[in-house]
Each structure stands twice: as C-alpha cells, then as structure tokens.
Design an enzyme around this catalytic site. Structure first.
Site, PDB file in Angstrom:
ATOM      1  N   ASP A   1      -6.091  18.186 -15.399  1.00  0.00           N
ATOM      2  CA  ASP A   1      -6.794  16.854 -16.557  1.00  0.00           C
ATOM      3  C   ASP A   1      -5.936  16.648 -17.272  1.00  0.00           C
ATOM      4  OD1 ASP A   1      -7.603  14.346 -16.799  1.00  0.00           O
ATOM      5  OD2 ASP A   1      -9.420  14.822 -15.475  1.00  0.00           O
TER       6      ASP A   1
ATOM      7  N   LYS B   1      -7.404   5.653 -20.162  1.00  0.00           N
ATOM      8  CA  LYS B   1      -7.774   5.837 -21.146  1.00  0.00           C
ATOM      9  C   LYS B   1      -6.204   5.290 -22.071  1.00  0.00           C
ATOM     10  CE  LYS B   1     -11.273   7.486 -19.026  1.00  0.00           C
ATOM     11  NZ  LYS B   1     -12.678   6.351 -18.590  1.00  0.00           N
TER      12      LYS B   1
ATOM     13  N   TYR C   1     -15.452  16.531 -16.681  1.00  0.00           N
ATOM     14  CA  TYR C   1     -15.788  15.419 -16.860  1.00  0.00           C
ATOM     15  C   TYR C   1     -17.195  15.237 -15.866  1.00  0.00           C
ATOM     16  CZ  TYR C   1     -16.355   9.823 -16.225  1.00  0.00           C
ATOM     17  OH  TYR C   1     -16.375   9.211 -15.296  1.00  0.00           O
TER      18      TYR C   1
ATOM     19  N   ARG D   1       1.255  -1.272  -0.112  1.00  0.00           N
ATOM     20  CA  ARG D   1       0.228   0.162  -0.060  1.00  0.00           C
ATOM     21  C   ARG D   1       0.694   1.598   0.091  1.00  0.00           C
ATOM     22  NH1 ARG D   1      -1.552   1.822   4.627  1.00  0.00           N
ATOM     23  NH2 ARG D   1      -2.371  -0.343   5.708  1.00  0.00           N
TER      24      ARG D   1
END
Ligand code: PLP
Length: 389
Positions: free
Chosen positions: A174, A199, A102, A50
């Site tokens: 972004d 993406k 978005y 983690r």
C-alpha cells in the site's frame, strides 16, 4: 510511446495532445456508459464502461507507468483497491498483514476472515523473528504498508518481498502515504501496489478512488477480469479529476515535503510535544531504510502531545488552518486524532498493540504559507499547555 520519458513528464503529459477528433490538448472525458458496435459481431475497443472506459484507462495507464508496472485497474475507492488486491485468496489461504495497518484494511481483513474467506496474521514486520515465524506458515500474500498509518513506521520492502517470494507468497504494498513520486515498490520487488487515489494522486480532496498496479501482465489481466466481475471499477468523471490531480503530483509532493521539514523541526523542539514520528528525522528507527527506498520523506507525520486528552482537545479546537478531518494528501493541511477518528474501527486492544495512544495526532501538510502553518501550530500547542481552569 512515453517509455523513455521521466516520471515527472509522464505525470504531466500522458495523453496530452492526442485527441484525433478535434486536436484537444487536454484528453476529453468519456462519460458514456456504453459504446456502439461497428456492426453485428463487430465490437470496438470499448463496449461498456464497467468493463473498460477510455478516460479511466488513461488514468490506469499513467499510474502503471509511474509505478513501473505492466498494468493497473482503477476502482471506486482505496478500500476497493485493497480488496481487489486480495481477491485471489481462497479459503485456507493465509495473508500476513502489518499489525499497524490502516484501520479500514484491518477491518476488511478481519471481516473476510470472520466469513472464513482466508486466514490472517497481523505481525510487526520490522520484527525479524515474528516475520520469519509468519512466513514459515506458507502465506499466499504478504501485505506491506510503509510508511504506516499513523505511526510512520518504515519496513524494508526489498527484504520482505524477497523473503515472501522465497516462502512462495506474493507481496502487495500500500503506497498511499508516499505516492509513486517518492516510492516505487515494484522496482523493489513487490508484485502489486495499491493506492487510495483519494490521497496524493488526486491531491485535491474531491474524489474517492483507488488503483491496483500489477508488476506482471498476467496479474494485471486477472485484476481487470475480477474488477469487471464484481463491478468495482471507478467512474470516468472521478478518473478525469484524478488524472488532472496526477498532472501536478510531483510539484505538489515536492513543495509539501519542503514545508513538512520546517514543521517537523518546529514540533521536534517544542516543549508540548513528547515525540514526533517522521522518517526524515535521523532519530526515527526507519530513517536509514527510508533513505534507501524512498526518494523523499513525504508530507505525513504524527506526534504525541505531552498531555492528557483535554490537552489534545484544546490543541484541536485552537488550530484554524489545520482542518480537523480524516484523509490526507490534499493541498489543504489536515489534522486528525487517530484513536477517535481514522483508527476508531480498531479495537482498543489492537490500537494499544499497534502503539496508537490517545495523545497521538496526525498531520497531513498541504500547500499553505509556512509562517501561517507554524503560527497555527504554535497557538494550538500553547493552548494544549494551558492548565484547565
Ligand atoms: N490505505 C491507506 C493507507 C489509507 O490511508 C486509506 C484511507 O485513508 C485507504 C487505504 C482506504 O482508502 P479510501 O478511503 O479511498 O477507501
């Protein structure tokens, strides 16, 4: 080590041939959740996945170099990346976000505002007066999305980042729609860059992931600390696949945008198409800015079908190569209907304010044959133009 290498080479070669155990050319994948201590009070570089993992760190380091940042944190999804990038905000702080961002980002910002975690102003960042009015309220953070999803609006990163800095705010960009192959916001003045690596960076539609890149080392460390506190870090297996995708990023992006230019030309002169939104078109309002801050126009576009929702339905039910699916940036071509799919989580009023109407269709262009894609679109648009009954 690879400081002087071209970005293309960094993407292809980072970590290649560096395995000291067996000389593996491809970097090994470390799936282990935990790592042994060399002895009492003698931890190694990694202790628990983690907090840190060699496979994930190789991906983070590669993307940080491609974006020109000091460091990066790889997280589980693009939304986790957006959330991590705003984690420093406190109650009373203001974030200025695009009115047409978005829809997942729009939902996140509204949900956290509803819990009074910070204040949000959604503004049209291309509107200089609206932006100045927002900056006059001393925001802590300005979030930019350019080109925007799905209308492909372009805003001037250099200008907004400079104004934000003057106003005492950090800028987050972004960069999902272009990837560092076509735009590097940190070089234009941004403090943080976020990606949905789902993406273009992964590029094969088989991983959901995200990354936040920081221009400053101190910000990178703060992000790393918070990602470990909240546990949003990404899985090593996803990081391995994403790094494999990054290897071909530049080749994919170049081929995809070449195909996109042909498709835009075809759609732009088709009688069933009302308007095409693509920054590569000289008539696009953001064309000149795009030319100065992007090194290519990318492979995302949207267009309005000249007809009602039934015409849109006929188009979507006729195309075969374009799969009707959300997401983007993969090697396969996708089509989506913004109002009922990617932007369904926005209220109808917010969609209208953002300029998203029911005739808008978004395309993500993949790597199929050009003639096949054009023929598929032609069949779909013929069907859209047929009168019902
Ligand atoms: N940012 C943009 C511009 C996006 O298009 C998306 C997803 O479509 C996200 C963030 C969220 O990414 P993810 O779906 O990986 O959580």
């Amino acid at each position: 080590m690879s400081r002087n290498r071209a970005p293309h080479t960094i993407a292809v070669a980072n970590g290649i041939g560096e395995d000291s155990a067996f000389g593996a050319v491809t970097p090994p994948i470390y799936l282990s959740s935990t790592f042994t201590f060399e002895g009492f009070e003698r931890p190694r570089q990694y202790d628990y996945t983690r907090s840190g993992n060699p496979t994930r760190d190789l991906l983070a380091g590669t993307i940080a170099q491609l974006e020109g940042g000091a460091g990066a944190v790889v997280v589980a999804t693009g939304m986790a990346a957006v959330d991590l990038s705003i984690a420093s905000l406190e109650p009373g702080d203001l974030i200025v976000a695009p009115h047409d961002c978005y829809a997942g980002t729009w939902r996140l910002l509204n949900a956290r505002r509803a819990k009074r975690q910070f204040n949000v102003m959604f503004v049209d960042q291309a509107d200089e007066e609206a932006l100045a009015a927002a900056l006059a309220r001393s925001p802590k953070l300005v979030l930019i999305e350019t080109p925007s999803n799905p209308l492909m609006r372009v805003v001037d990163i250099r200008k907004i980042a400079a104004l934000a800095r003057e106003a005492g705010a950090k800028t987050v960009v972004d960069n999902t729609f272009l990837s560092p192959a076509l735009q590097q916001p940190i070089r234009l003045g941004a403090d943080l860059v976020v990606h949905s690596t789902t993406k273009f960076l992964n590029g094969h539609s088989d991983v959901v992931g995200g990354v936040v890149v920081a221009a400053a080392q101190t910000d990178a460390e703060a992000l790393r600390y918070w990602a470990n506190v909240t546990g949003v870090t990404g899985s090593p297996f996803d990081a391995f696949l994403t790094l494999r995708g990054v290897r071909t990023l530049f080749a994919r992006v170049e081929a995809q945008q070449k195909l996109t230019a042909s498709i835009v030309e075809f759609l732009n002169s088709h009688p069933a198409v009302r308007v095409v939104h693509y920054p590569g078109l000289p008539t696009h309002p953001g064309h000149d800015i795009a030319k100065t801050q992007q090194t290519g126009f990318g492979s995302m576009l949207s267009f309005e079908i000249d007809g009602d929702v039934d015409a849109v339905r006929r188009f979507l039910e006729t195309v075969e190569i374009f799969s009707l699916a959300e997401s983007l940036g993969g090697i396969e071509s996708l089509v989506s209907h913004s109002a009922t799919m990617t932007h369904a989580s926005m209220t109808p009023d917010a969609r209208v304010a953002a300029g998203i109407n029911d005739s808008l269709v978004r395309l993500s262009i993949g790597l199929e044959n050009e003639g096949d894609l054009l023929a598929d679109l032609a069949r779909g648009l013929d069907a859209a133009m047929e009168r019902a009954g």
